[in-house]
Design a protein around this motif. Structure first.
Motif, PDB file in Angstrom:
ATOM      1  N   VAL A  81      23.369  35.091  42.287  1.00 30.81           N
ATOM      2  CA  VAL A  81      23.126  35.159  43.732  1.00 30.81           C
ATOM      3  C   VAL A  81      24.392  34.980  44.579  1.00 30.81           C
ATOM      4  N   ASP A  82      25.430  34.340  44.014  1.00 32.27           N
ATOM      5  CA  ASP A  82      26.670  34.186  44.792  1.00 32.27           C
ATOM      6  C   ASP A  82      27.421  35.507  44.937  1.00 32.27           C
ATOM      7  N   HIS A  83      27.002  36.527  44.193  1.00 30.75           N
ATOM      8  CA  HIS A  83      27.653  37.845  44.329  1.00 30.75           C
ATOM      9  C   HIS A  83      26.699  38.962  44.735  1.00 30.75           C
ATOM     10  N   SER A  84      25.404  38.743  44.473  1.00 30.22           N
ATOM     11  CA  SER A  84      24.428  39.781  44.827  1.00 30.22           C
ATOM     12  C   SER A  84      23.617  39.403  46.064  1.00 30.22           C
ATOM     13  N   ASN A 163      34.886  40.156  38.262  1.00 34.09           N
ATOM     14  CA  ASN A 163      33.882  39.251  38.802  1.00 34.09           C
ATOM     15  C   ASN A 163      34.252  37.790  38.480  1.00 34.09           C
ATOM     16  N   ASP A 164      33.343  37.014  37.853  1.00 36.18           N
ATOM     17  CA  ASP A 164      33.612  35.580  37.696  1.00 36.18           C
ATOM     18  C   ASP A 164      34.810  35.269  36.795  1.00 36.18           C
ATOM     19  N   ALA A 165      35.056  36.111  35.802  1.00 38.00           N
ATOM     20  CA  ALA A 165      36.166  35.839  34.887  1.00 38.00           C
ATOM     21  C   ALA A 165      37.476  35.728  35.677  1.00 38.00           C
ATOM     22  N   PRO A 223      39.430  38.541  41.029  1.00 36.52           N
ATOM     23  CA  PRO A 223      38.135  37.970  40.642  1.00 36.52           C
ATOM     24  C   PRO A 223      37.218  37.760  41.841  1.00 36.52           C
ATOM     25  N   SER A 224      36.024  37.263  41.559  1.00 40.82           N
ATOM     26  CA  SER A 224      35.022  37.116  42.620  1.00 40.82           C
ATOM     27  C   SER A 224      35.045  35.749  43.302  1.00 40.82           C
ATOM     28  N   HIS A 225      35.903  34.843  42.824  1.00 39.11           N
ATOM     29  CA  HIS A 225      36.098  33.558  43.507  1.00 39.11           C
ATOM     30  C   HIS A 225      37.592  33.237  43.550  1.00 39.11           C
ATOM     31  N   GLY A 226      38.010  32.678  44.694  1.00 43.54           N
ATOM     32  CA  GLY A 226      39.367  32.136  44.769  1.00 43.54           C
ATOM     33  C   GLY A 226      40.431  33.184  45.040  1.00 43.54           C
TER      34      GLY A 226
HETATM   35 FE   FE2 Z   1      30.279  33.446  40.704  1.00 49.27          FE
END
Ligand code: FE2
Ligand code: FE2
Length: 405
Positions: A81-84, A163-165, A223-226
């Protein structure tokens, strides 16, 4: 709001969540939900969205480049849910826009949202999408970290969107590794890896091998965070390999809780022995994470590059303390035994009756895949001088073992 340019026609259009402090039990200083806009000569793609409630930030940043209504394609690398979470609003705004994702993602999105009117398009590894002088290549990455996960690669610019990786939970006005600072970025990435990626370590090594075999260049990892790895992309890949292999320092992490100070005395004697034996020592008093740096999500980051993990608890009733049980439950779920290099475990604690906590800790450490020194150290009520000396010697012996690993 403005987008941040990564390369010609490629932009960060994500959202910053300054106030997030707890993400399913992981303490964090805020985070970002990174979305990216790739503007080709014929089509524009939006890669990933955001947590629900952050759509305005994403669309506001898109609007600084193009009219959001002209987005031609959405790529959903991961359904968590943090990406979709932004998809329902954005799909409603763009009713026929194709959403490219894996087959598992199609099923997963339908479990999360009402997708009957969405134009979901399944992609498989190696399939490409031509945006006009910008080519997206899809690479399925099942269980990195969910069954639906995939990576997207922008061939012309050699940018990987995994993404998260390679992500990190950090909220900052800085978008790039060289702006935040390599060491700070790596420290956040290490905590992210420790809390989310350890159980997937063998898959990480396999996937990195597959990506290496493709012979593609990777100039940037987004990536999808940071932050985005534009200067130190090779360093984060090397770090992932080392963390997955369990490469560790001559270091021991000591985790414990105490009722009246007896287990605390044992922890400190063990720490003294380990230090005098030449080890780096990190001591963490659990206390429900109220002590700075001693939340379970911080401790597993310390453990990641420690060769040994010492866990202590007095026996309360017939059980270890709930704080220690909670930490060990979390540790078991992370399966540190899947790291290539195994860690040594040691259990200790005091009791005022028939004991039991040391055996329980030993069992839990074994379940987590840690090679436990049999017997541990259990004392009646409070350690006397000889028992404190025995703890010190146990610390020295562990140092001996660790430095020979
Ligand atoms: Fe995530
Ligand atoms: Fe995720």
């Amino acid at each position: 709001m403005k987008a941040t340019k990564l390369a010609q026609g490629v932009y960060w259009v994500g959202a910053i969540d300054w106030n997030l402090r707890d993400y399913h039990g992981y303490t964090l200083p805020g985070t970002t939900y990174n979305a990216y806009l790739v503007v080709g000569e014929e089509k524009t793609a939006l890669i990933d969205t955001c947590y629900p409630g952050f759509e305005e930030q994403v669309l506001g940043r898109v609007a600084s480049i193009i009219d959001p209504k002209t987005i031609d394609v959405i790529v959903a690398n991961h359904i968590e849910v943090d990406h979709s979470g932004g998809l329902p609003k954005i799909a409603k705004m763009l009713p026929s826009v194709p959403i490219y994702c894996t087959e598992v993602a199609v099923q997963g999105l339908a479990r999360h949202y009402d997708t009957k009117d969405w134009n979901l398009q399944v992609v498989k590894t190696g399939e490409t999408l031509d945006l006009g002088q910008k080519t997206l290549v899809f690479l399925e990455a099942p269980m990195l970290h969910w069954p639906d996960s995939m990576f997207t690669y922008l061939a012309e610019e050699e940018i990987l969107f995994p993404n998260d990786a390679f992500g990190q939970h950090v909220a900052s006005s800085k978008r790039f590794d060289d702006e935040l600072g390599k060491d700070i970025a790596l420290a956040h990435a290490k905590k992210f890896f420790a809390n989310l990626i350890i159980p997937l370590a063998p898959k990480v090594l396999k996937k990195l091998g597959e990506v290496g075999d493709l012979g593609i260049g990777i100039k940037m990892i987004a990536p999808s965070h940071g932050i985005i790895w534009r200067t130190h992309a090779a360093d984060i890949v090397t770090a992932y390999v080392e963390w997955s292999k369990g490469v560790s320092k001559d270091k021991v992490t000591i985790v414990y809780d105490t009722m009246h100070g007896a287990t605390d005395m044992m922890a400190k004697a063990l720490a003294d022995g380990a230090m005098d034996g030449g080890l780096e020592v990190k001591v963490c008093l659990l206390k429900d994470g109220r002590y700075e740096g001693c939340h379970r999500s911080d401790i597993v980051a310390e453990m990641l590059n420690s060769k040994a993990l010492l866990v202590g608890s007095p026996t309360l009733g017939d059980e270890m303390l709930p704080t220690v049980a909670g930490f060990l439950s979390y540790l078991r779920g992370l399966r540190p035994g899947r790291l290539t290099q195994k860690k040594i475990g040691f259990a200790f604690g005091s009791h005022g009756g028939h004991g039991g906590a040391v055996d329980q800790i030993t069992d839990d450490l074994k379940t987590a895949g840690i090679e436990v020194v049999e017997g541990g150290m259990e004392v009646y009520f409070k350690p006397d001088t000889d028992e404190r000396e025995a703890c010190y010697r146990a610390g020295l012996a562990l140092a001996d073992q660790v430095t020979q690993m």
